[in-house]
Design a protein around this motif. Sequence first.
Motif, PDB file in Angstrom:
ATOM      1  N   GLU A  17       0.813  -1.212   0.000  1.00 51.49           N
ATOM      2  CA  GLU A  17       0.000   0.000   0.000  1.00 51.49           C
ATOM      3  C   GLU A  17       0.850   1.268   0.000  1.00 51.49           C
ATOM      4  O   GLU A  17       0.355   2.343  -0.325  1.00 51.49           O
ATOM      5  N   MET A  18       2.119   1.148   0.341  1.00 53.00           N
ATOM      6  CA  MET A  18       2.968   2.321   0.470  1.00 53.00           C
ATOM      7  C   MET A  18       3.318   2.935  -0.883  1.00 53.00           C
ATOM      8  O   MET A  18       3.328   4.164  -1.041  1.00 53.00           O
ATOM      9  N   SER A  19       3.600   2.110  -1.908  1.00 52.45           N
ATOM     10  CA  SER A  19       4.095   2.634  -3.176  1.00 52.45           C
ATOM     11  C   SER A  19       3.125   3.575  -3.876  1.00 52.45           C
ATOM     12  O   SER A  19       3.514   4.678  -4.267  1.00 52.45           O
ATOM     13  N   PRO A  20       1.838   3.202  -4.074  1.00 51.47           N
ATOM     14  CA  PRO A  20       0.950   4.133  -4.775  1.00 51.47           C
ATOM     15  C   PRO A  20       0.717   5.431  -4.016  1.00 51.47           C
ATOM     16  O   PRO A  20       0.743   6.512  -4.608  1.00 51.47           O
ATOM     17  N   ASN A  21       0.507   5.340  -2.704  1.00 51.20           N
ATOM     18  CA  ASN A  21       0.295   6.554  -1.921  1.00 51.20           C
ATOM     19  C   ASN A  21       1.536   7.443  -1.922  1.00 51.20           C
ATOM     20  O   ASN A  21       1.432   8.675  -2.029  1.00 51.20           O
ATOM     21  N   GLY A  22       2.700   6.814  -1.819  1.00 46.42           N
ATOM     22  CA  GLY A  22       3.938   7.585  -1.838  1.00 46.42           C
ATOM     23  C   GLY A  22       4.164   8.262  -3.175  1.00 46.42           C
ATOM     24  O   GLY A  22       4.571   9.424  -3.238  1.00 46.42           O
ATOM     25  N   PHE A  23       3.899   7.545  -4.265  1.00 49.59           N
ATOM     26  CA  PHE A  23       4.075   8.122  -5.593  1.00 49.59           C
ATOM     27  C   PHE A  23       3.191   9.348  -5.786  1.00 49.59           C
ATOM     28  O   PHE A  23       3.644  10.401  -6.237  1.00 49.59           O
ATOM     29  N   ILE A  24       1.917   9.209  -5.458  1.00 49.99           N
ATOM     30  CA  ILE A  24       0.982  10.307  -5.658  1.00 49.99           C
ATOM     31  C   ILE A  24       1.367  11.509  -4.798  1.00 49.99           C
ATOM     32  O   ILE A  24       1.290  12.664  -5.231  1.00 49.99           O
ATOM     33  N   THR A  25       1.806  11.254  -3.562  1.00 52.84           N
ATOM     34  CA  THR A  25       2.207  12.351  -2.674  1.00 52.84           C
ATOM     35  C   THR A  25       3.418  13.089  -3.224  1.00 52.84           C
ATOM     36  O   THR A  25       3.436  14.330  -3.274  1.00 52.84           O
ATOM     37  N   ILE A  26       4.441  12.335  -3.650  1.00 48.70           N
ATOM     38  CA  ILE A  26       5.657  12.955  -4.192  1.00 48.70           C
ATOM     39  C   ILE A  26       5.337  13.766  -5.436  1.00 48.70           C
ATOM     40  O   ILE A  26       5.756  14.932  -5.575  1.00 48.70           O
ATOM     41  N   ILE A  27       4.591  13.164  -6.362  1.00 44.78           N
ATOM     42  CA  ILE A  27       4.250  13.851  -7.597  1.00 44.78           C
ATOM     43  C   ILE A  27       3.454  15.122  -7.320  1.00 44.78           C
ATOM     44  O   ILE A  27       3.699  16.179  -7.920  1.00 44.78           O
TER      45      ILE A  27
END
Length: 224
Positions: A24-34
Amino acid sequence: MLDVQRGGAIQALTRDVLIRRSLEMSPNGFITIISIIQGVALALLAQNAFPSPSPLVICQSIALMMVFVAIFYYYLTLSILIRWAPSFLDCFLPFAVAGLEIPPAFFLGNTVAWNFSVAALWLFFALALWITTKWSPPSHFAKVPMAHRRYLQGLQECRLCLILGGTATAACGLFAALDPGHNLFWGLTGTTTVLGAIGAQIWRIEIRVSQIHALYGVNRPPFN
């Protein structure tokens, strides 16, 4: 015996929780960084566009704004389709891709620099798509191998759009450097090329995502 069973159950539960949290970390992290980096890029775009709103600056600003939307749209779509445990490379790529959105905002009105900076973004984004394709196994799509094939086809089509668009935009920058008397022409040609690449990329993603959803019985028409 009960202690052994209890210990095995706790270990299995811990493993399941760890796997779930990791995936669950990767999609949430990607969207936050972007989102954060694009907020900075958007602020710089507004700061540099409004003081000198020439026709070329306006066209380049619109094209760059669509670049922001296309990249955010790609990562949002990616976060819905696949899950994986983040690695260092997974953390690096969003920063690199989103970070390359910032330089074009400083080159508004400069045909050569703007075209080359956007071309660099497109070509690096194509490399990021190749890495994503390499590390997207069929397990992401459970027992529907056709969904995995449609997903890979979509990535390959997007990568082709980015390579062609990036090469064409770089060519516009080169021609502008060799022919400074037609700066506006090559600038508008470069922005048109960027918008064309974005349109083709979004078109292919919409088609492939619609096909993938249909395989799971979900009605998701293209451009709904």
